[in-house]
Write an enzyme that holds these catalytic residues in place. Sequence first.
Site, PDB file in Angstrom:
ATOM      1  CD  GLU A  45      -2.933   1.024   2.365  1.00  0.00           C
ATOM      2  OE1 GLU A  45      -2.887   0.080   3.178  1.00  0.00           O
ATOM      3  OE2 GLU A  45      -3.863   1.871   2.342  1.00  0.00           O
ATOM      4  CG  ASN A 193      -9.503  -1.523   1.372  1.00  0.00           C
ATOM      5  OD1 ASN A 193      -9.170  -2.688   1.558  1.00  0.00           O
ATOM      6  ND2 ASN A 193      -9.304  -0.584   2.282  1.00  0.00           N
ATOM      7  CD  GLU A 194     -10.325  -2.435   6.075  1.00  0.00           C
ATOM      8  OE1 GLU A 194     -10.318  -1.354   6.682  1.00  0.00           O
ATOM      9  OE2 GLU A 194      -9.669  -3.432   6.446  1.00  0.00           O
ATOM     10  CE1 TYR A 262      -3.686  -6.027   9.009  1.00  0.00           C
ATOM     11  CE2 TYR A 262      -5.964  -5.343   8.758  1.00  0.00           C
ATOM     12  CZ  TYR A 262      -4.671  -5.414   8.270  1.00  0.00           C
ATOM     13  OH  TYR A 262      -4.362  -4.874   7.052  1.00  0.00           O
ATOM     14  CD  GLU A 317      -6.180  -4.629   4.192  1.00  0.00           C
ATOM     15  OE1 GLU A 317      -6.137  -4.257   5.385  1.00  0.00           O
ATOM     16  OE2 GLU A 317      -6.529  -3.886   3.255  1.00  0.00           O
ATOM     17  CD  GLN A 366       0.200  -2.507   3.811  1.00  0.00           C
ATOM     18  OE1 GLN A 366       1.024  -1.913   3.140  1.00  0.00           O
ATOM     19  NE2 GLN A 366      -0.978  -1.986   4.129  1.00  0.00           N
TER      20      GLN A 366
HETATM   21  O1  AHR Z   1      -3.163  -2.549   6.140  1.00  0.00           O
HETATM   22  C1  AHR Z   1      -3.417  -1.308   6.712  1.00  0.00           C
HETATM   23  C2  AHR Z   1      -4.870  -0.887   6.597  1.00  0.00           C
HETATM   24  O2  AHR Z   1      -5.655  -1.779   7.321  1.00  0.00           O
HETATM   25  C3  AHR Z   1      -5.461  -0.928   5.226  1.00  0.00           C
HETATM   26  O3  AHR Z   1      -5.223   0.237   4.512  1.00  0.00           O
HETATM   27  C4  AHR Z   1      -6.921  -1.052   5.499  1.00  0.00           C
HETATM   28  O4  AHR Z   1      -7.601  -1.725   4.467  1.00  0.00           O
HETATM   29  C5  AHR Z   1      -6.967  -1.802   6.812  1.00  0.00           C
HETATM   30  O5  AHR Z   1      -7.812  -1.194   7.720  1.00  0.00           O
END
Ligand code: AHR
Length: 513
Positions: A45, A193-194, A262, A317, A366
């Site tokens: 990103e 995205n999201e 996450y 992600e 990432q």
């Molecule tokens: O990976 C960092 C961020 O986490 C990304 O930009 C977003 O999609 C997520 O909230």
Amino acid sequence: MKKLLAVCLVLCCSLSAFAQNTGDLNVPAKPDRVISRHIYGHFAEHLGRSIYGGFYVGEGNTKIPNTNGVRNDVVEALKRLKIPNLRWPGGCFADTYHWKHGIGPKDQRPTIVNAWWGGVTEDNSFGTHDFLNMCELLGTEPYLAGNMATGTVQELADWVQYVNFAGKSPMSDLRRENGREKPWNVKYWGIGNEAWGCGGNMAPEYYANEYRKYATFLADWNNSGGLFRIASGANSEDYNWTEVLMKNIPKNLIEGVALHHYSVIDWSAKGPSTTFNEQQYFTTMKRALFMEELIQKHTAIMDKYDPENKVALVVDEWGGWYEVEPGTNPGFLYQQNTMRDAMIAGTTLNIFNNYSNRVKMANLAQSINVLQAVILTDEEKMILTPTFHVMEMYNVHQDATWLPLTIRSESYVVGNEKLPAVSGSASRDKNGATHISLTNIDAKQAQDISINIEGAKYKNVTGRVLTSKKLQDYNSFDKPNAIKPESFKGAKLKGNNLMVKLPPFSVVVLELK
Ligand code: AHR
């Protein structure tokens, strides 16, 4: 009597030092499932030092060896991982990005303020050509994340035409003017995205409708270009998001639905990346292992609306998220990477392998200098993290035939809570070698596992292990090789029985022939 007591003591000690786990590896005569290499995908990103200073240091850079501005050391390292795909330009950044600002002469490109990540001004010197040419250099497939929130249908349709159209058209002519004759033929396209958050705070019903419109104009009637369109997916356990999308989006308009999860302890108290305690480690692992339940439940919803299993679950992600390193820009999400991250990677990839009937693609968040990175850079220096080593050890599973491995695990106990200590997955590659990846997340105790093998006979076993003295250990710019895979001597084959002694917090990959 004294002797007997001594023997009992030794026996008890060894039993508590090495817990006994069992497993079964079944090698079917006609295995029918392949672990898609795209499960081992990455994510770059425009965030912090991921692109600028990470992948890209500029064409004029004479200090850091590069090819058209892309670091040579990074390309070599990522090639070792065999990275199958790379997602770009975001993340949240994607829904602010206007691709036309990143083409043409670099000194004439408008700037962009990276509103989500640190508010820094970028010069757009790394754009579409730079990214897609870099993917060619890496031998990886690009995954372009399209702007739905601040873009238009026309803008995204134009991007597809610009990068994919071979004939004459306004966009392909513009591409040629900018120096590229042949199209890149990009297959993977994200639509927003999201969308439930930084991508527009949309309701799932609204997003599903918007998605239908975008997906329609990216392709022709029959999607003859073979695009793989990925809908912005749920935030962890937001099952309603998946339900609404699967119910409302016709199957001829969607090839994948995303999921983001996450391993974060608490969004308001994420904890440090290196000086964490065992309780924090345990909570991180609990969040990482939760991926299995997430996949099961999102898959159950997908099965209901897509019993033919046409739509892939794309976990684009995933990874550990901690507080940034002290003194660094909080918006840059720069964190160190310890054995804890190796354990997240090992367990998560085992889960993806084992659910590869529906999970066809995933992207670690990432690649460089951001979150659970595989590479960290500091000017001309570059280091490989423990996560890099896990991904390198596991790349044997890419496009290999999945083999069912069942594990009955002992518990890893902290306070009143417990988690399964041992996890694993297995596959057979095209040369006939079988690979078993095993993790022991127990912070203190080694774990013995005895695996019964059915359906195949092996003559020998070799392996590699990733571990360290302390869970908190990491590779630094001063000690870049503190943690690296070593050859593993803790596995023994006796007939159809495989005995493995897994050190505490270790990742092991075995090869059986
Ligand atoms: O990976 C960092 C961020 O986490 C990304 O930009 C977003 O999609 C997520 O909230």
